[in-house]
Design a protein around this motif. Structure first.
Motif, mmCIF file in Angstrom:
data_model
loop_
_atom_site.group_PDB
_atom_site.id
_atom_site.type_symbol
_atom_site.label_atom_id
_atom_site.label_comp_id
_atom_site.label_asym_id
_atom_site.label_seq_id
_atom_site.Cartn_x
_atom_site.Cartn_y
_atom_site.Cartn_z
ATOM 1 N N HIS A 73 27.777 70.988 57.824
ATOM 2 C CA HIS A 73 29.186 70.734 58.141
ATOM 3 C C HIS A 73 29.313 69.505 59.013
ATOM 4 O O HIS A 73 30.095 68.613 58.739
ATOM 5 N N HIS A 74 28.548 69.483 60.114
ATOM 6 C CA HIS A 74 28.520 68.274 60.932
ATOM 7 C C HIS A 74 27.320 68.295 61.856
ATOM 8 O O HIS A 74 26.770 69.346 62.170
ATOM 9 N N HIS A 202 34.243 60.600 59.541
ATOM 10 C CA HIS A 202 33.876 61.937 59.072
ATOM 11 C C HIS A 202 35.163 62.709 58.779
ATOM 12 O O HIS A 202 36.026 62.833 59.648
ATOM 13 N N HIS A 204 36.769 66.205 56.192
ATOM 14 C CA HIS A 204 36.416 67.375 55.383
ATOM 15 C C HIS A 204 37.065 67.239 54.005
ATOM 16 O O HIS A 204 37.808 66.286 53.745
ATOM 17 N N MET A 274 38.740 67.936 60.188
ATOM 18 C CA MET A 274 38.397 66.962 61.224
ATOM 19 C C MET A 274 38.822 65.574 60.792
ATOM 20 O O MET A 274 38.913 65.276 59.600
HETATM 21 CU CU LIG Z 1 33.270 68.371 60.351
#
Ligand SMILES: [Cu+2]
Length: 313
Positions: A73-74, A202, A204, A274
């Motif tokens: 995800h990150h 970044h 989603h 995000m």
């Molecule tokens: Cu993220």
């Protein structure tokens, strides 16, 4: 400039539990701040990072991605010894130190123009990451970083300062969006003067692009654009973010307002997207140095996101 050295570091194994009744599981870790996790390996010390590419892989080196149910995800990397420019030590995020690299499942690389580097001391480094598992199997994964670096003794190296722009900065970074086109802006009064040399975002699923402007001067600095639909392992999810990298993407003076504007066009409402950009500033009063970046790099065309979502459980 001499050719950079290359180092590959690997962190793991990281267990990611199976999904339960179709709900994906999530492994969240802050290294080495929570639990008994080992320290992150240093790719070099007393050195300049000039390029970083990350991956999430299995023990055999094959990428761990949505085609086997796993997504990164990150990932955020910190230098605990250094203050973060946009988040004070008094906040829970600023407490962790300087955020100097970030990526997600799209595996955005950070490559600086020749002659520029992010300075690393002797460490240790810290990390925060979220890894999702949509499959019904336990997965053991590794984070890898392929890093290019030059030693402190390299003549003429210019140290850049990572600046973190975030629609929900100094907090969880997440925010809700409605279905359809939406936009959100976050502003920061610059404490620094210099030239931006690299920036990347970044987002989603459902993200279109995130854009950094100098609102005071009206200068566009970088749009980082989401890519979809060309790499099968991503199963329709976000697979790339464009990166701007040049010796003068744009400039800022202390006191000017920098604005990050993030656009989504999501097929459904989401509670926790995000919008982040990490930008590397070369601190200097020579704002006319370097050459302007081409528009094709700083403002590439956007695409409409597909209606495929791999979000949190
Ligand atoms: Cu993220």
């Amino acid at each position: 400039m001499p050719e950079p050295n290359v180092a590959t570091v690997r962190y793991g194994p990281i267990p990611v539990l199976p999904s339960i009744l179709g709900n994906p599981s999530q492994t969240t870790a802050a290294v080495p701040l929570l639990g008994n996790l080992p320290l992150l390996p240093m790719p070099c010390s007393n050195c300049f990072l000039t390029g970083t590419t990350i991956d999430l892989v299995y023990d055999n080196g094959q990428p761990a991605n949505l085609d086997t149910g796993v997504m990164l995800h990150h990932l955020v990397l910190f230098q605990p010894q250094v203050d973060d420019a946009t988040c004070a030590r008094t906040t829970p995020v600023g407490l962790l130190g300087q955020r100097f690299f970030a990526s997600g499942n799209e595996r955005t690389p950070g490559n600086l123009p020749a002659g520029y580097g992010v300075h690393l001391g002797t460490g240790p480094l810290a990390a925060y990451f979220d890894i999702m598992n949509h499959s019904d199997q336990l997965r053991l994964v590794y984070l890898t970083a392929n890093v290019r670096w030059l030693p402190d003794s390299t003549p003429g190296m210019k140290a850049v300062t990572p600046l973190w722009f975030d629609e929900n900065n100094c907090s969880t970074s997440t925010y809700p969006i409605p279905a359809g086109p939406s936009s959100r802006t976050w502003r920061w009064t610059s404490t620094m003067t210099g030239r931006f040399v690299t920036a990347g975002g970044h987002l989603h699923d459902g993200g279109v692009r995130t854009m950094l402007m100098n609102e005071t001067t009206g200068e566009h600095i970088c749009s980082s654009v989401a890519g979809y639909g060309t790499k099968p392992a991503y199963m329709g999810s976000i697979e790339s973010m464009s990166v701007c990298s040049w010796d003068r993407l744009g400039t800022v003076r202390r006191g000017e307002i920098l604005a990050l504007e993030t656009r989504y066009d999501s097929s459904e409402p989401q509670s926790d997207v995000m919008g982040i950009m990490i930008a590397y500033l070369y601190p200097t009063d020579d704002l006319t140095g370097g050459t302007p970046a081409p528009m094709s790099m700083t403002d590439p065309p956007t695409t409409t996101p597909p209606a495929v979502m791999h979000h949190h459980g």
